[in-house]
Motif scaffolding. Structure first.
Motif, PDB file in Angstrom:
ATOM      1  N   THR A  46     -16.202 -41.360  10.681  1.00 15.20           N
ATOM      2  CA  THR A  46     -15.263 -40.985  11.739  1.00 15.20           C
ATOM      3  C   THR A  46     -15.435 -41.886  12.952  1.00 15.20           C
ATOM      4  OG1 THR A  46     -15.308 -38.690  10.986  1.00 15.20           O
ATOM      5  CG2 THR A  46     -14.453 -39.086  13.192  1.00 15.20           C
ATOM      6  N   TYR A  47     -16.684 -42.131  13.336  1.00 14.55           N
ATOM      7  CA  TYR A  47     -16.948 -43.036  14.467  1.00 14.55           C
ATOM      8  C   TYR A  47     -16.392 -44.428  14.184  1.00 14.55           C
ATOM      9  CZ  TYR A  47     -19.380 -45.723  18.011  1.00 14.55           C
ATOM     10  OH  TYR A  47     -19.658 -46.576  19.058  1.00 14.55           O
ATOM     11  N   ASP A  48     -16.651 -44.958  12.983  1.00 11.80           N
ATOM     12  CA  ASP A  48     -16.146 -46.295  12.623  1.00 11.80           C
ATOM     13  C   ASP A  48     -14.624 -46.345  12.731  1.00 11.80           C
ATOM     14  OD1 ASP A  48     -18.770 -46.930  12.038  1.00 11.80           O
ATOM     15  OD2 ASP A  48     -18.520 -46.780   9.860  1.00 11.80           O
ATOM     16  N   ARG A  49     -13.971 -45.288  12.244  1.00 10.27           N
ATOM     17  CA  ARG A  49     -12.507 -45.243  12.258  1.00 10.27           C
ATOM     18  C   ARG A  49     -11.983 -45.289  13.694  1.00 10.27           C
ATOM     19  NH1 ARG A  49     -11.867 -40.523   9.742  1.00 10.27           N
ATOM     20  NH2 ARG A  49     -12.108 -41.615   7.764  1.00 10.27           N
ATOM     21  N   MET A  50     -12.571 -44.477  14.573  1.00  8.67           N
ATOM     22  CA  MET A  50     -12.082 -44.408  15.946  1.00  8.67           C
ATOM     23  C   MET A  50     -12.460 -45.652  16.744  1.00  8.67           C
ATOM     24  SD  MET A  50     -10.559 -41.668  15.391  1.00  8.67           S
ATOM     25  CE  MET A  50      -9.715 -41.678  16.976  1.00  8.67           C
ATOM     26  N   ALA A  51     -13.636 -46.213  16.488  1.00  8.73           N
ATOM     27  CA  ALA A  51     -14.064 -47.414  17.216  1.00  8.73           C
ATOM     28  C   ALA A  51     -13.231 -48.633  16.840  1.00  8.73           C
ATOM     29  CB  ALA A  51     -15.549 -47.689  16.949  1.00  8.73           C
ATOM     30  N   GLY A  52     -12.412 -48.518  15.788  1.00  9.31           N
ATOM     31  CA  GLY A  52     -11.529 -49.622  15.427  1.00  9.31           C
ATOM     32  C   GLY A  52     -10.397 -49.824  16.421  1.00  9.31           C
ATOM     33  N   PHE A  53     -10.100 -48.806  17.257  1.00  5.11           N
ATOM     34  CA  PHE A  53      -9.012 -48.980  18.222  1.00  5.11           C
ATOM     35  C   PHE A  53      -9.238 -48.233  19.539  1.00  5.11           C
ATOM     36  CE2 PHE A  53      -7.938 -45.490  15.406  1.00  5.11           C
ATOM     37  CZ  PHE A  53      -7.464 -44.498  16.254  1.00  5.11           C
ATOM     38  N   ILE A  54     -10.324 -47.467  19.649  1.00  4.82           N
ATOM     39  CA  ILE A  54     -10.723 -46.859  20.917  1.00  4.82           C
ATOM     40  C   ILE A  54     -11.945 -47.638  21.415  1.00  4.82           C
ATOM     41  CG2 ILE A  54     -11.614 -44.775  22.054  1.00  4.82           C
ATOM     42  CD1 ILE A  54      -8.836 -44.262  21.142  1.00  4.82           C
ATOM     43  N   PRO A  55     -11.994 -48.035  22.692  1.00  9.25           N
ATOM     44  CA  PRO A  55     -13.183 -48.745  23.185  1.00  9.25           C
ATOM     45  C   PRO A  55     -14.444 -47.932  22.892  1.00  9.25           C
ATOM     46  CG  PRO A  55     -11.440 -48.773  24.845  1.00  9.25           C
ATOM     47  CD  PRO A  55     -10.970 -47.855  23.754  1.00  9.25           C
ATOM     48  N   SER A  56     -15.457 -48.575  22.345  1.00  2.59           N
ATOM     49  CA  SER A  56     -16.660 -47.836  21.947  1.00  2.59           C
ATOM     50  C   SER A  56     -17.307 -47.121  23.125  1.00  2.59           C
ATOM     51  CB  SER A  56     -17.664 -48.784  21.284  1.00  2.59           C
ATOM     52  OG  SER A  56     -18.008 -49.845  22.163  1.00  2.59           O
ATOM     53  N   GLU A  57     -17.167 -47.679  24.331  1.00  2.63           N
ATOM     54  CA  GLU A  57     -17.737 -47.028  25.508  1.00  2.63           C
ATOM     55  C   GLU A  57     -16.950 -45.788  25.919  1.00  2.63           C
ATOM     56  OE1 GLU A  57     -15.115 -50.481  27.047  1.00  2.63           O
ATOM     57  OE2 GLU A  57     -16.485 -50.073  25.370  1.00  2.63           O
ATOM     58  N   ASN A  58     -15.821 -45.525  25.246  1.00  6.38           N
ATOM     59  CA  ASN A  58     -14.990 -44.359  25.559  1.00  6.38           C
ATOM     60  C   ASN A  58     -15.071 -43.277  24.485  1.00  6.38           C
ATOM     61  OD1 ASN A  58     -14.192 -45.871  27.731  1.00  6.38           O
ATOM     62  ND2 ASN A  58     -12.057 -46.053  27.146  1.00  6.38           N
ATOM     63  N   ILE A  59     -16.040 -43.373  23.589  1.00  6.55           N
ATOM     64  CA  ILE A  59     -16.180 -42.401  22.509  1.00  6.55           C
ATOM     65  C   ILE A  59     -17.345 -41.465  22.814  1.00  6.55           C
ATOM     66  CG2 ILE A  59     -16.602 -42.069  20.044  1.00  6.55           C
ATOM     67  CD1 ILE A  59     -15.327 -44.765  19.532  1.00  6.55           C
TER      68      ILE A  59
END
Length: 364
Positions: A46-59
């Motif tokens: 899930t993290y990998d999926r979201m970090a593909g288009f959400i800035p990692s510092e915003n997760i």
């Protein structure tokens, strides 16, 4: 498609995962398991999926304090202040309230937030990315709450359903007319055949300023107490407040606490290939079938005269199964479960309660 610095994500990873017992256990629930032997746990995927288009510092990750070390272990790149470790088990609405407060005060008052469960499968990653970004853009320019719905493919009684109402200016976004949580199978079939109802994926989007106003109406005693202190924001003060006051939050889900009590809720119709990995029956329905329409997950199995089963055994075990039709066969550690697959969630809750009372927590 450029990365928008105002886009934020909250991953919900605090559940006990009991519907996938015995493979999901209280000390290591499903979100922390490499359930399908892919090399990454459900949380990591899930993290990998979201970090593909959400800035990692915003997760951000929401979890219970007993799982804090598992999150650190599985996502070592995540800053400590991005793990919201709740002191007591509560449902998802209090988790969203805490995350919204932190993002508003530490990060970005123009933030648009997507809330994502950690136990879902997405089969069309590019479509998912496009849909979520479009949804974040929609809530960025509208004070509303937005859910993501997918067309049902079967009359599934274990899912929530969203009924579409009036259209918006987008042809894929509609006002929500009604929510129905886990209808019986006959109603689920009527919903599917009507063409007006969609499965509720559990994804939820809003801009944080509007979301904060909604939360104040739902949790007035807790949030009023926070604002009344008048002290300047600091991380230490926030954590102290959470330790003292988080148990005061009622045990409300996002769906019931936030969405069903708000008139300004929309649904985006999506087609990103979705499956809820929260229960055995839905995993069976979402996966490709082998011989006899059996689903075998990471196990060595000989299934003779057996069909329509879902089977998951330890990697070093061999299973020989004869004459079963429509069963779950699942083993982990000191528990072997064999039960009918259809509508198994209620049965598993019953067995967990019986086992806990008769034999203790070591089997849960």
């Amino acid at each position: 498609m450029s990365v928008n610095k105002n886009n934020y994500c909250l991953i919900l990873a605090g559940g006990k995962g009991r519907r996938l017992w015995p493979c999901s256990r209280e000390d290591r629930p499903k979100q922390f398991l490499d359930f399908f032997s892919t090399g990454r746990t459900l949380l990591q995927q899930t993290y990998d999926r979201m970090a593909g288009f959400i800035p990692s510092e915003n997760i951000y990750i929401s979890t219970n304090h007993i799982y804090h070390d598992l999150v650190r272990e599985q996502l070592p790149e995540l800053p400590e202040e991005h793990i919201l470790s709740e002191p007591i088990f509560r449902n998802t609405a209090p988790s969203v309230a805490w995350a919204t407060y932190r993002i508003l005060h530490r990060a970005d008052r123009d933030a648009r937030l997507v809330v994502v469960p950690s136990d879902q499968a997405v089969f069309k990653e590019d479509v998912f990315k496009t849909d979520v970004i479009n949804g974040l853009d929609f809530v960025g320019s509208h004070d509303c709450l937005l859910t993501m719905g997918v067309r049902p493919t079967r009359p599934e009684p274990g899912y929530g359903y969203i009924q579409t109402g009036e259209p918006s200016e987008r042809d894929d976004v509609f006002k929500v007319k009604s929510f129905t949580e886990k209808p019986d199978r006959d109603f689920a079939r009527m919903f599917m055949e009507s063409g007006e109802f969609y499965w509720n994926t559990g994804l939820f989007l809003s801009n944080v300023n509007y979301l904060c106003e909604c939360l104040k109406r739902i949790f007035p005693p807790v949030l009023r107490k926070l604002e009344a202190s008048g002290a300047e924001y600091s991380m230490e003060r926030e954590l102290e407040f959470v330790r003292e006051n988080f148990p005061s939050y009622p045990n409300l889900s996002i769906d019931y606490g936030i969405l069903e009590h708000n008139e300004n809720v929309y649904v985006m119709i999506c087609d990103f290939g979705w499956a809820d990995l929260g229960m055995w029956h839905s995993i069976y329905e979402s996966m490709s079938k082998g011989e006899g329409d059996n689903v075998v997950i990471g196990s060595r199995v000989i299934a003779d005269d057996s069909r329509n089963n879902i089977i998951k055994l330890p990697d070093d075990h061999m299973g020989i199964i004869n004459g079963l039709d429509g069963y779950i066969v699942a083993e982990k550690g000191n528990v072997l479960l064999i039960c009918k697959k259809e509508d198994s969630s209620a049965l598993i809750r019953k067995y967990i309660n019986e086992v806990q009372v008769k034999y203790g927590d070591e089997f849960i």
